[in-house]
Design a protein around this motif. Structure first.
Motif: not given
Length: 193
Positions: A35, A101, A103-105, A115, A118-119, A145
Motif C-alpha cells: 500500500k 485490507s 492496516t492500523t498504524v 506498522a 512494515d508499510l 489506518r
C-alpha cells in the motif's frame, strides 16, 4: 504511410493478450509492493512510474507501431480496468485479495508497533497526514489506518475534533432551554401582587 497507420502488424488477438498479460503483471507487482507505493508519489515513485511505462511498452505493442495497434492496446487496457473495477465493487472477497485490507498504524494515540516499518511509511508522512486532518500529533489520534488505496485516514479523539454545525446548534438549543428554565424560575420567585 497509410499502411503504417492502419495495418496492425501483429495479430489482434496477440495484441489483446499481450495487453492483458502486462496489466495483470503490473497489478501483481503493485500488490506485492504494498500500500505504501500508493500512499503518495514522491520523487522516487515518479521515476519508477515513468520508467515502468517505458519498460512495458514493447511488451504490449510488440513489433507493431501502427495507430490502429496502439488504439487496440489502449482500448483493451481501458476495458480490462473497467471490468476489474466493476468486479471489485461487487465482490468484497476479490477486493480483499487483489487490493488488501486496511492496516492500523495508530491506536489510542500510540503507534502500532512495527506498522510503519512494515508499510515503509516514514513518521514524517504520518505526522503530515495527522496535521492535514486537523490533528497536532499522534497523541490526538484515536485511530489512523492506511487503506488499500494508499489513503491514510485519521480519526481524532473526540476531544480533539472540531465542532460541527450540529454541535453548535445542539449547544444553542441547550442554552435556549436553560434560559427558559431560568426565566420560569425567576417568574416563580416573584412575590404575588
Amino acid at each position: 504511410m497509410w499502411n503504417d497507420l492502419m495495418v496492425v502488424q501483429i495479430p489482434i488477438v496477440e495484441k489483446i493478450l499481450r495487453t492483458i498479460a502486462v496489466y495483470v503483471l503490473i497489478l501483481v507487482l503493485f500488490r506485492l509492493a504494498g500500500k505504501r507505493g500508493l500512499a503518495g508519489l514522491n520523487t522516487f515513485d515518479m521515476v519508477v512510474v515513468f520508467l515502468l511505462s517505458n519498460v512495458v511498452q514493447n511488451a504490449i505493442i510488440g513489433n507493431d507501431n501502427s495507430l490502429l495497434g496502439g488504439t487496440i492496446g489502449a482500448a483493451t487496457l481501458i476495458a480490462v480496468n473497467a471490468g476489474i473495477t466493476r468486479w471489485l465493487a461487487r465482490d468484497p472477497r476479490a477486493a480483499r485479495i487483489l487490493e488488501g485490507s486496511p492496516t492500523t498504524v495508530v491506536r489510542d494515540g500510540e503507534l502500532v508497533p512495527g506498522a510503519l516499518r512494515d508499510l515503509a511509511l516514514r513518521p514524517s508522512e504520518l505526522e503530515h497526514a495527522i496535521r492535514v486532518q486537523n490533528g497536532d500529533n499522534v497523541s490526538d489520534v484515536a485511530r489512523a489506518r492506511l487503506e488499500p488505496d494508499g489513503q491514510l485516514l485519521v480519526t481524532l479523539r473526540a476531544a480533539e475534533q472540531s465542532a460541527t454545525k450540529g454541535d453548535v446548534e445542539e449547544l444553542r438549543e441547550r442554552l435556549a432551554s436553560i434560559e427558559r428554565l431560568l426565566t420560569d424560575l425567576a417568574a416563580d420567585r416573584r412575590p404575588p401582587r
